[in-house]
Design a protein around this motif. Sequence first.
Motif, PDB file in Angstrom:
ATOM      1  N   ALA A  12       0.902  -0.935   0.155  1.00 39.11           N
ATOM      2  CA  ALA A  12       0.510  -0.126  -0.230  1.00 39.11           C
ATOM      3  C   ALA A  12       0.832   1.510  -0.074  1.00 39.11           C
ATOM      4  CB  ALA A  12      -1.063   0.134   1.480  1.00 39.11           C
ATOM      5  N   ARG A  48       5.322 -10.307   1.646  1.00 41.44           N
ATOM      6  CA  ARG A  48       4.255 -11.623   2.676  1.00 41.44           C
ATOM      7  C   ARG A  48       3.203 -12.451   2.127  1.00 41.44           C
ATOM      8  NH1 ARG A  48       1.544  -7.829   6.897  1.00 41.44           N
ATOM      9  NH2 ARG A  48       1.589  -9.463   8.406  1.00 41.44           N
ATOM     10  N   VAL A  79       8.392   4.673  12.898  1.00 39.02           N
ATOM     11  CA  VAL A  79       7.837   6.098  13.703  1.00 39.02           C
ATOM     12  C   VAL A  79       7.670   5.142  14.835  1.00 39.02           C
ATOM     13  CG1 VAL A  79       5.741   6.463  12.965  1.00 39.02           C
ATOM     14  CG2 VAL A  79       6.816   6.291  11.008  1.00 39.02           C
ATOM     15  N   ASP A 293      -3.770  -2.737   5.049  1.00 38.13           N
ATOM     16  CA  ASP A 293      -4.472  -3.300   6.416  1.00 38.13           C
ATOM     17  C   ASP A 293      -4.395  -1.999   7.076  1.00 38.13           C
ATOM     18  OD1 ASP A 293      -4.144  -5.652   4.729  1.00 38.13           O
ATOM     19  OD2 ASP A 293      -2.524  -6.491   5.857  1.00 38.13           O
ATOM     20  N   CYS A 309      -3.248  -8.096   0.273  1.00 38.83           N
ATOM     21  CA  CYS A 309      -2.201  -7.197  -1.044  1.00 38.83           C
ATOM     22  C   CYS A 309      -3.303  -7.216  -2.425  1.00 38.83           C
ATOM     23  CB  CYS A 309      -1.640  -8.492  -1.810  1.00 38.83           C
ATOM     24  SG  CYS A 309       0.137  -8.197  -1.358  1.00 38.83           S
ATOM     25  N   LYS A 372      -1.314 -19.641  -8.993  1.00 42.14           N
ATOM     26  CA  LYS A 372      -0.668 -19.274  -7.713  1.00 42.14           C
ATOM     27  C   LYS A 372       0.511 -18.811  -8.093  1.00 42.14           C
ATOM     28  CE  LYS A 372      -1.037 -18.672  -3.137  1.00 42.14           C
ATOM     29  NZ  LYS A 372      -2.050 -17.131  -2.521  1.00 42.14           N
TER      30      LYS A 372
HETATM   31  C1  LIG Z   1       2.154 -15.695   5.733  1.00 38.18           C
HETATM   32  C2  LIG Z   1       0.977 -14.608   4.626  1.00 38.18           C
HETATM   33  C3  LIG Z   1       0.556 -14.376   3.556  1.00 38.18           C
HETATM   34  C4  LIG Z   1      -0.222 -14.226   2.946  1.00 38.18           C
HETATM   35  N1  LIG Z   1      -0.976 -14.844   1.781  1.00 38.18           N
HETATM   36  C5  LIG Z   1      -1.811 -13.526   0.828  1.00 38.18           C
HETATM   37  C6  LIG Z   1      -2.325 -14.064  -0.082  1.00 38.18           C
HETATM   38  O1  LIG Z   1      -2.372 -14.973  -0.780  1.00 38.18           O
HETATM   39  N2  LIG Z   1      -2.974 -12.903  -1.373  1.00 38.18           N
HETATM   40  C7  LIG Z   1      -3.293 -12.075  -0.432  1.00 38.18           C
HETATM   41  O2  LIG Z   1      -3.668 -11.101  -0.851  1.00 38.18           O
HETATM   42  N3  LIG Z   1      -2.636 -11.748   1.000  1.00 38.18           N
HETATM   43  C8  LIG Z   1      -1.796 -12.547   1.516  1.00 38.18           C
HETATM   44  N4  LIG Z   1      -1.444 -11.278   2.749  1.00 38.18           N
HETATM   45  C9  LIG Z   1      -2.163 -10.421   3.216  1.00 38.18           C
HETATM   46  C10 LIG Z   1      -0.548  -9.405   2.681  1.00 38.18           C
HETATM   47  O3  LIG Z   1       0.464  -9.733   2.642  1.00 38.18           O
HETATM   48  C11 LIG Z   1      -1.213  -8.326   3.237  1.00 38.18           C
HETATM   49  O4  LIG Z   1      -2.584  -7.428   3.041  1.00 38.18           O
HETATM   50  C12 LIG Z   1      -0.418  -7.097   2.553  1.00 38.18           C
HETATM   51  O5  LIG Z   1       0.916  -6.887   3.061  1.00 38.18           O
HETATM   52  C13 LIG Z   1      -1.013  -5.467   3.553  1.00 38.18           C
HETATM   53  O6  LIG Z   1      -0.655  -4.909   2.795  1.00 38.18           O
HETATM   54  P1  LIG Z   1       0.503  -3.054   3.635  1.00 38.18           P
HETATM   55  O7  LIG Z   1       1.648  -2.825   2.769  1.00 38.18           O
HETATM   56  O8  LIG Z   1      -1.061  -3.411   3.746  1.00 38.18           O
HETATM   57  O9  LIG Z   1       1.144  -3.837   5.282  1.00 38.18           O
HETATM   58  P2  LIG Z   1       2.607  -4.197   4.944  1.00 38.18           P
HETATM   59  O10 LIG Z   1       2.993  -4.935   3.476  1.00 38.18           O
HETATM   60  O11 LIG Z   1       3.099  -5.280   6.242  1.00 38.18           O
HETATM   61  O12 LIG Z   1       3.423  -3.407   4.859  1.00 38.18           O
HETATM   62  C14 LIG Z   1       3.862  -2.749   5.901  1.00 38.18           C
HETATM   63  C15 LIG Z   1       4.304  -1.720   6.010  1.00 38.18           C
HETATM   64  O13 LIG Z   1       4.640  -1.119   6.823  1.00 38.18           O
HETATM   65  C16 LIG Z   1       6.322   0.193   7.691  1.00 38.18           C
HETATM   66  N5  LIG Z   1       6.033   0.070   9.330  1.00 38.18           N
HETATM   67  C17 LIG Z   1       4.853  -0.534   9.928  1.00 38.18           C
HETATM   68  N6  LIG Z   1       4.719  -0.114  11.103  1.00 38.18           N
HETATM   69  C18 LIG Z   1       6.077   0.866  10.535  1.00 38.18           C
HETATM   70  C19 LIG Z   1       6.380   1.683  11.472  1.00 38.18           C
HETATM   71  N7  LIG Z   1       5.994   2.317  12.608  1.00 38.18           N
HETATM   72  N8  LIG Z   1       7.277   2.605  11.123  1.00 38.18           N
HETATM   73  C20 LIG Z   1       7.858   2.275   9.925  1.00 38.18           C
HETATM   74  N9  LIG Z   1       7.463   1.888   8.632  1.00 38.18           N
HETATM   75  C21 LIG Z   1       6.259   0.851   9.476  1.00 38.18           C
HETATM   76  C22 LIG Z   1       6.479  -1.793   7.430  1.00 38.18           C
HETATM   77  O14 LIG Z   1       7.928  -1.872   7.329  1.00 38.18           O
HETATM   78  C23 LIG Z   1       6.234  -2.397   5.967  1.00 38.18           C
HETATM   79  O15 LIG Z   1       6.925  -2.133   5.119  1.00 38.18           O
HETATM   80  C24 LIG Z   1      -0.805 -13.219   2.892  1.00 38.18           C
HETATM   81  C25 LIG Z   1      -0.343 -11.923   4.373  1.00 38.18           C
HETATM   82  C26 LIG Z   1       0.810 -13.224   5.552  1.00 38.18           C
HETATM   83  C27 LIG Z   1       1.427 -12.820   6.445  1.00 38.18           C
END
Ligand SMILES: Cc1cc2nc3c(=O)[nH]c(=O)nc-3n(C[C@H](O)[C@H](O)[C@H](O)COP(=O)(O)OP(=O)(O)OC[C@H]3O[C@@H](n4cnc5c(N)ncnc54)[C@H](O)[C@@H]3O)c2cc1C
Length: 407
Positions: A12, A48, A79, A293, A309, A372
């Motif tokens: 995101a 992830r 942060v 998320d 994702c 997949k």
């Molecule tokens: C094992 C597993 C399997 C999955 N399988 C699927 C799937 O098959 N299909 C699917 O669609 N989704 C799947 N997901 C879910 C998907 O990975 C997440 O929904 C997605 O990564 C969310 O994206 P995001 O950018 O919101 O968060 P994230 O990818 O978690 O990224 C968050 C970012 O914020 C940063 N961050 C967090 N806190 C701080 C802070 N305090 N200061 C600075 N930086 C910070 C982190 O370092 C990271 O860079 C899976 C997740 C896991 C764990």
Amino acid sequence: MKNILVIGGGFAGVWSAAGAVRTAREHGIPESELRVTVVSAGDDLVIRPRLYEADPEGMRVALDRVLGPIGVRRVAATVTGIDTEARQVTAIGRDSRPLSLEYDRLVLAAGSQVVRPGLPGAERLFDIDTMTAAAELDHHIRRLAQRPATEGRFTAVVIGAGFTGLEIATELTARIAESAPADRSGEARVVLVERADALGPELGEGPRPHIAGVVEGLGIEQRLGRTVERITEDAVTLSDGEVIPAATVIWTAGMSASPLTAAIPGTRDRIGRLEVDPYLRVVGAPEVYAAGDTAAAEAEPGHLVMQSCQHAVPLGKFAGYNVAADLLGLEQAPFTPNPYVTCLDLGPAGAVVTAGWERQVQMTGEDGKQLKQQINTDWIYPPVDDAETILKVADHRTPWPPEAVNA
Ligand SMILES: Cc1cc2nc3c(=O)[nH]c(=O)nc-3n(C[C@H](O)[C@H](O)[C@H](O)COP(=O)(O)OP(=O)(O)OC[C@H]3O[C@@H](n4cnc5c(N)ncnc54)[C@H](O)[C@@H]3O)c2cc1C
């Protein structure tokens, strides 16, 4: 000079930053007038969704290869606080020094985390929520053969039979067997423990018969309607008193949004996600947008986005467009993702693909697995090094995933 600050270098965050830059460029706004900064704890976009696979340390893309070519400034820091009145974010840099970052508009894209339980022995639990945790599990599995030959050396207990639990349990049937010497591979045992009375409680009725058949076919034992009470070095004790000798216990149950959501005034849902309007602006904090998320956005009437994702990528692109449009006085675009699909890896038994919120099965077995693999090795990766391609893909009007499943 206006500042857009994005917290998070995940799916995101990266696409929010790219979406904002794309919008500014499309309207001829130079970098000197609109600056986009990503603050993220790590140097990589962690893939992830692939952390259940072997060799998880390779599942990453250097952020500088995506953000660098498009002129996004990157700050490597964690942060620690957000002051929405002062429009200021506090962080701790790599050198442990405190930092303060100002913004005109903020995008919170700090993701989610697994909620680990407070059980006796919980520190022995593995998880696959982060690159570090998944790598620890991978190294542990590869070293099982060197451990003392106790009962349960080649037993893995997976707690939680949701999306993540099912993917890691089915994958482990082969990974655990491969870690054992040839004459002991028959000792490999995978046990799935689930509090609900059915596998995949949140997956619904559609794919359940197929999943149940696969779990049985792969020889995965099930303990439904049970939870875990304690974990020791060699065993796990379930709520009905059963003691399962096991060297590997993996926790997959329960996710919550980043704790940074609590620093934003607004309403949060059961899993901590912020309520947003159709443009992904946090209700109650007009200068803050949420994506991925951290956002409880409506995907379709009556359905909020999933922590996935599949939703994090378009949420990022829409948030990036809208936050830039907000500062540039352009019309904003309501969030409209592609129709909802799921694609669940089932290890050696292929994958199951469903369409719609009722999750009607569309594909299974090898056909599902091919899709997949396409998702995991191609679709979820951002383009790198080439500004033109990165900005083209950042367009919120481009549907993602790129091809709809036969819904
Ligand atoms: C094992 C597993 C399997 C999955 N399988 C699927 C799937 O098959 N299909 C699917 O669609 N989704 C799947 N997901 C879910 C998907 O990975 C997440 O929904 C997605 O990564 C969310 O994206 P995001 O950018 O919101 O968060 P994230 O990818 O978690 O990224 C968050 C970012 O914020 C940063 N961050 C967090 N806190 C701080 C802070 N305090 N200061 C600075 N930086 C910070 C982190 O370092 C990271 O860079 C899976 C997740 C896991 C764990």
